[in-house]
Motif scaffolding. Structure first.
Motif, PDB file in Angstrom:
ATOM      1  N   ARG A  34       4.319  -0.937   1.803  1.00  0.00           N
ATOM      2  CA  ARG A  34       3.545   0.250   1.443  1.00  0.00           C
ATOM      3  C   ARG A  34       4.493   1.385   1.060  1.00  0.00           C
ATOM      4  O   ARG A  34       5.496   1.631   1.724  1.00  0.00           O
ATOM      5  N   ARG A  61       2.069   8.178  -2.416  1.00  0.00           N
ATOM      6  CA  ARG A  61       1.167   7.181  -1.850  1.00  0.00           C
ATOM      7  C   ARG A  61       0.878   6.021  -2.798  1.00  0.00           C
ATOM      8  O   ARG A  61       0.817   4.865  -2.393  1.00  0.00           O
ATOM      9  N   GLU A  62       0.706   6.325  -4.101  1.00  0.00           N
ATOM     10  CA  GLU A  62       0.230   5.293  -5.013  1.00  0.00           C
ATOM     11  C   GLU A  62       1.222   4.990  -6.123  1.00  0.00           C
ATOM     12  O   GLU A  62       1.995   5.845  -6.542  1.00  0.00           O
ATOM     13  N   GLN A 108      -4.060   1.224 -10.118  1.00  0.00           N
ATOM     14  CA  GLN A 108      -3.343   1.936  -9.067  1.00  0.00           C
ATOM     15  C   GLN A 108      -3.126   0.984  -7.900  1.00  0.00           C
ATOM     16  O   GLN A 108      -4.028   0.218  -7.535  1.00  0.00           O
ATOM     17  N   PHE A 156      -1.034   0.537  -3.841  1.00  0.00           N
ATOM     18  CA  PHE A 156      -0.503   1.297  -2.710  1.00  0.00           C
ATOM     19  C   PHE A 156       0.562   0.512  -1.948  1.00  0.00           C
ATOM     20  O   PHE A 156       1.138   1.021  -1.001  1.00  0.00           O
ATOM     21  N   ASP A 212       3.918   4.836   0.646  1.00  0.00           N
ATOM     22  CA  ASP A 212       3.719   6.194   1.134  1.00  0.00           C
ATOM     23  C   ASP A 212       4.765   6.606   2.168  1.00  0.00           C
ATOM     24  O   ASP A 212       4.870   6.002   3.233  1.00  0.00           O
TER      25      ASP A 212
END
Length: 340
Positions: A266, A244-245, A256, A258, A268
């Motif tokens: 993104r 995710r990060e 952090q 995303f 993730d």
């Protein structure tokens, strides 16, 4: 000082008493002052602080003579040796040549870089004979993406004019510029974004991937190295998908993220193309270079994975972060016990 500033300004860190308690526990358990705690473990989401390799444990894995054969380390760490000697045995970027200051070595010839006209003439020949779109230039021994250049076939005269003096005053390895897979270009296309896989020959004799993450460049940087301002995202080894990060190192703010700051992509769940083939490739590479701990940098092209380079002293702090602590891995614990 920058790391201290990041620590002090981080909004979601543990409370003061928790930090003091955990640092005290680490001092007694690890038998060292845990400076590494203030790189990442002070954060509230870093709950498994005892599972992270200490700095002393990291250095032991990176340099212990039981794990590293000096003859193999010289092959693993030197980009000239790696590209020129192992290119026929491993799938690596096409090796073009190299230079030691003003002497350029190409196709068993030694060509003098007496002036910029000579270098333009030589690269004109390279692009015509090799039929490639670009040449990637990097020092044979430096790490972190420092001192790297890219020369394109459609603008090489201008680009060479800018770096000619740097070339003739240094030592460099020349390889083909790779075409990156379209799906990865959607995340960031300016740099070749590589997977770092860390392999370990275990105490039982098997080869395991103990951590994997993907590195991304930002802005117009041609390199993805986190020590040059890029960031890294953990990979779920079982599924070949991004976590995710992403993370910046403390030297670059320790933030952090995303999604990619340029493309907004993104991370993730993104399924990395050819991840299974990349894993098989590094297992085969360990058969050729059986050093017991190696970090492999793998690029994904439209036709599959290619090993860019290797490192016998991989950055284990990043592996700590993406795995929530390498001591969760049984094989790592067994090797540390073996080294005692």
């Amino acid at each position: 000082m920058n790391r201290l500033k990041v620590f002090l300004n981080y909004p979601n860190k543990k409370n003061f008493f928790t930090i003091i308690k955990e640092v005290t526990i680490l001092i007694f358990k690890k038998k060292e002052i845990p400076y590494y705690y203030f790189k990442y473990l002070y954060r509230k989401d870093a709950t498994d602080f005892l599972d992270h390799l200490s700095l002393k444990e990291q250095r032991k894995l990176q340099s212990h003579k039981t794990l590293h054969n000096p003859d193999l380390v010289s092959l693993v760490n030197n980009k000239l040796f790696f590209s020129s000697l192992l290119g026929t045995k491993l799938k690596t970027p096409q090796f073009i040549g190299y230079n030691f200051k003003s002497n350029f070595f190409y196709k068993d010839q030694i060509i003098k870089f007496e002036n910029s006209h000579n270098s333009i003439k030589l690269f004109d020949r390279i692009f015509k004979e090799e039929k490639i779109d670009g040449v990637f230039i990097r020092p044979p021994s430096d790490y972190g993406g420092k001192g790297c250049f890219k020369i394109s076939s459609d603008n090489f005269k201008t680009e060479l004019g800018k770096i000619h003096n740097t070339l003739i005053n240094g030592n460099f390895v020349f390889t083909e510029v790779l075409k990156q897979h379209e799906l990865i270009n959607r995340i960031h296309s300016k740099s070749t974004n590589t997977i770092r896989m860390v392999t370990l020959i275990t105490s039982q004799g098997s080869t395991e991937i103990i951590s994997a993450f993907m590195r991304f460049g930002v802005g117009n940087s041609i390199v993805d190295n986190v020590s040059s301002g890029g960031f890294f995202v953990g990979i779920n080894i079982d599924t070949g998908t991004l976590k995710r990060e992403g993370h910046y190192l403390p030297e670059y703010g320790g933030k952090q993220i995303f999604e990619h700051p340029d493309s907004g992509f993104r991370f993730d769940g993104f399924k990395i193309p050819f991840f299974k083939e990349a894993s098989e490739m590094v297992f085969n590479a360990v058969e050729i270079i059986p050093d017991r701990l190696i970090g492999w940098d793998v690029a994904i092209t439209p036709d599959g994975p290619i090993i860019i380079e290797s490192n016998a002293e991989p950055h284990l702090q990043m592996s700590n972060i993406v795995s929530d602590g390498l001591l969760k891995n049984k094989y790592v614990r067994d090797v540390l016990q073996e080294l005692k």
